[in-house]
Design a protein around this motif. Structure first.
Motif, PDB file in Angstrom:
ATOM      1  N   GLN A 123     -14.897 -26.262  30.526  1.00  0.00           N
ATOM      2  CA  GLN A 123     -15.506 -25.513  29.424  1.00  0.00           C
ATOM      3  C   GLN A 123     -14.445 -24.714  28.666  1.00  0.00           C
ATOM      4  O   GLN A 123     -14.569 -24.462  27.470  1.00  0.00           O
ATOM      5  N   GLY A 158     -14.608 -27.505  26.018  1.00  0.00           N
ATOM      6  CA  GLY A 158     -15.612 -26.644  25.397  1.00  0.00           C
ATOM      7  C   GLY A 158     -15.031 -25.826  24.264  1.00  0.00           C
ATOM      8  O   GLY A 158     -15.624 -25.723  23.181  1.00  0.00           O
ATOM      9  N   CYS A 161     -14.131 -28.098  21.274  1.00  0.00           N
ATOM     10  CA  CYS A 161     -15.359 -28.483  20.574  1.00  0.00           C
ATOM     11  C   CYS A 161     -15.830 -27.341  19.679  1.00  0.00           C
ATOM     12  O   CYS A 161     -16.216 -27.553  18.516  1.00  0.00           O
ATOM     13  N   SER A 162     -15.788 -26.136  20.191  1.00  0.00           N
ATOM     14  CA  SER A 162     -16.191 -24.959  19.432  1.00  0.00           C
ATOM     15  C   SER A 162     -15.293 -24.760  18.220  1.00  0.00           C
ATOM     16  O   SER A 162     -15.761 -24.492  17.100  1.00  0.00           O
ATOM     17  N   ILE A 207     -22.573 -22.866  18.878  1.00  0.00           N
ATOM     18  CA  ILE A 207     -23.308 -24.058  19.324  1.00  0.00           C
ATOM     19  C   ILE A 207     -22.375 -25.005  20.065  1.00  0.00           C
ATOM     20  O   ILE A 207     -22.727 -25.577  21.102  1.00  0.00           O
ATOM     21  N   GLU A 212     -21.939 -23.417  23.482  1.00  0.00           N
ATOM     22  CA  GLU A 212     -23.176 -23.225  24.254  1.00  0.00           C
ATOM     23  C   GLU A 212     -23.547 -24.474  25.043  1.00  0.00           C
ATOM     24  O   GLU A 212     -24.030 -24.379  26.180  1.00  0.00           O
ATOM     25  N   HIS A 213     -23.278 -25.625  24.464  1.00  0.00           N
ATOM     26  CA  HIS A 213     -23.676 -26.869  25.109  1.00  0.00           C
ATOM     27  C   HIS A 213     -22.521 -27.546  25.845  1.00  0.00           C
ATOM     28  O   HIS A 213     -22.566 -28.740  26.140  1.00  0.00           O
ATOM     29  N   ASN A 214     -21.509 -26.737  26.143  1.00  0.00           N
ATOM     30  CA  ASN A 214     -20.452 -27.138  27.069  1.00  0.00           C
ATOM     31  C   ASN A 214     -20.315 -26.149  28.222  1.00  0.00           C
ATOM     32  O   ASN A 214     -19.421 -26.308  29.060  1.00  0.00           O
ATOM     33  N   LYS A 252     -20.019 -34.227  19.456  1.00  0.00           N
ATOM     34  CA  LYS A 252     -20.805 -33.003  19.637  1.00  0.00           C
ATOM     35  C   LYS A 252     -20.391 -31.922  18.635  1.00  0.00           C
ATOM     36  O   LYS A 252     -21.232 -31.158  18.148  1.00  0.00           O
ATOM     37  N   ASN A 289     -22.070 -32.519  15.330  1.00  0.00           N
ATOM     38  CA  ASN A 289     -23.487 -32.152  15.417  1.00  0.00           C
ATOM     39  C   ASN A 289     -23.660 -30.634  15.404  1.00  0.00           C
ATOM     40  O   ASN A 289     -24.587 -30.104  14.776  1.00  0.00           O
ATOM     41  N   ALA A 290     -22.778 -29.919  16.069  1.00  0.00           N
ATOM     42  CA  ALA A 290     -22.855 -28.455  16.080  1.00  0.00           C
ATOM     43  C   ALA A 290     -22.690 -27.898  14.674  1.00  0.00           C
ATOM     44  O   ALA A 290     -23.399 -26.965  14.268  1.00  0.00           O
ATOM     45  N   VAL A 301     -21.586 -15.980  23.700  1.00  0.00           N
ATOM     46  CA  VAL A 301     -21.301 -17.249  24.359  1.00  0.00           C
ATOM     47  C   VAL A 301     -19.887 -17.250  24.951  1.00  0.00           C
ATOM     48  O   VAL A 301     -19.648 -17.850  26.014  1.00  0.00           O
TER      49      VAL A 301
END
Length: 459
Positions: free
Chosen positions: A345, A349, A352-353, A376, A379-381, A407, A410-411, A429
């Motif tokens: 993460q 993560g 991704c953020s 977002i 959050e989903h990692n 991802k 999509n975020a 987060v």
């Protein structure tokens, strides 16, 4: 404030904390010895690798990175093939030229110690370096920690007994911020977006033209890494015998009709991320973004949304990278980007953020929407473990970057479609990620002692 050009650095794979950091540490140690006038007295050097650096050291290339650093090679400038060949020559001859100036005997089997029993108290990635003279006396000794993303600190610095830190925070910036909330306040007060805030803060370190040139070089290096990954095939290094797939996927993609745009977009994002991470797994030249294990996510979106062909559009790439860096430094300062501390993460993560934030900015999002996209993306990692099979940065790392690239898009879309203030803030987060990482068992934090690493037969 950490510089964007510190967060994005050109280096060698496969790991920023296990390869780039130790390489810098070994060079730094000998530079300190030389500055003390003791290099000519050195007859032997011993490096003890502790914690995660020992447990995944061979698979992550840490011993060879130490040899490269002792030779004075720097990850930003070293040619990957020449650097690996030089390390192989040291192993064969059992001799090394310290900083390229003093040749001594060095046996990697005995002088590079993998200490599997010691877990350092200040950070899981510990290194103890000792220089001895011809009589066997200890003439220099230092303990360092590779803290993620190629950053490192000494024990004194982490204990805050040293006057400064290896992560230089530099001079006072015009728009300081230490949290997402403060970042939004600064944007509102100044009328600047996040990229503008970051660029203004960079100007206290260097001329704006130099910062922009540095960002352009980072974007070029990302695209060049993708191109290399798309052109190469064969097996990746190591006993897993993982086959490169990016080239064959690329050939398949360009030969078929591009009818379903949504599906095709996912294919290209997957492809670009995998190309980068296959290069990283091979020990090639990549951009730490913000780590090597997560190096494919930000370049994937840069190639798809900020480039024409394989060349970055400067204005778009700069906006994207500066915004991503603004988010990344919050994670670096408020939590960690080290897989050995936070699990994956803290690597995939965070990347991704950062990528989600950069894309939201590129699509015209407000600073609030940009921070929402970053939230977002993380959050989903949350809770994502770091469990590399066989200690190699291959399974699940390569595919994990591809998944996170999709991802991130999509975020960004979700954030831009939202019509109200998010119930979960970026600061919340980030703190949740930090707490989750602290609570996570060490088995799942870059030690290859749990998860896929023990349930997949590594042979």
């Amino acid at each position: 404030m950490i510089s964007a050009l510190d967060l994005f650095r050109i280096g060698l794979g496969p790991s920023s904390s296990h390869t780039v950091g130790p390489m810098r540490i070994a060079a730094k140690f000998l530079q300190t010895v030389e500055e003390a006038g003791l290099l000519e007295n050195v007859a032997r050097v011993q490096i003890d690798l502790q914690g995660s650096l020992a447990l995944t050291g061979e698979g992550h290339g840490t011993p060879d990175a130490c040899l490269m650093g002792l030779m004075g090679l720097q990850p930003e400038t070293a040619d990957p093939e020449q650097a690996h060949a030089a390390a192989a020559e040291v192993r064969a001859s059992r001799r090394i030229s310290l900083l390229g100036r003093r040749e001594i005997a060095l046996d990697p089997a005995t002088d590079l110690v993998l200490d599997f029993e010691t877990i350092p108290d200040l950070h899981p990635n510990g290194m103890i370096l000792t220089a001895f003279d011809a009589a066997g006396s200890d003439i220099a000794h230092q303990e360092y920690f590779s803290t993620g993303g190629g950053f490192f600190s000494s024990r004194q610095q982490l204990e805050q007994t040293a006057p400064d830190d290896q992560v230089s925070y530099g001079p006072a910036v015009p728009h300081p911020f230490g949290s997402g909330a403060q970042l939004l306040e600064v944007c509102a007060q100044s009328g600047l977006d996040i990229a503008g805030i970051m660029l203004a803060n960079e100007t206290v370190r260097r001329e704006e033209a130099d910062t922009l040139a540095g960002l352009d070089a980072i974007a070029d290096a990302m695209n060049q890494c993708i191109d290399r990954g798309l052109s190469r095939e064969g097996l990746l290094p190591g006993h897993l015998k993982v086959r490169r797939r990016a080239r064959s996927i690329h050939q398949s993609l360009i030969s078929r009709p591009q009818d379903n745009q949504a599906e095709t977009l996912m294919d290209w994002l997957n492809l670009y991320a995998m190309a980068v991470n296959e290069e990283n797994a091979s020990g090639g030249r990549v951009v730490t973004a913000p780590t090597n294990g997560a190096a494919g996510i930000i370049p994937s979106l840069l190639r798809q949304y900020c480039s024409e062909g394989n060349h970055a559009v400067a204005a778009n790439a700069r906006r994207y990278l500066l915004t991503a860096a603004g988010i990344g430094l919050l994670y670096k300062q408020r939590a960690s980007i080290s897989g050995a501390e936070m699990g994956c993460q803290g690597e995939v993560g965070v990347a991704c953020s950062m990528a989600a934030a950069g894309l939201a900015a590129l699509w015209g999002g407000t600073p609030e929407q940009v921070c929402a996209a970053a939230e977002i993306g993380m959050e989903h990692n949350l809770g994502l473990t770091c469990d590399p099979v066989g200690g190699l940065v291959q399974i699940p790392c390569i595919e994990r970057n591809a998944i996170a690239a999709v991802k991130a898009v999509n975020a960004a879309k979700l954030a831009l479609h939202a019509g109200e203030t998010p119930r979960v803030s970026l600061d919340q987060v980030i703190e949740t990620m930090r707490q989750t990482g602290l609570d996570m068992s060490s088995k799942y934090k870059e030690t290859s002692q749990g998860g896929l690493a023990i349930n997949v037969v590594a042979c």
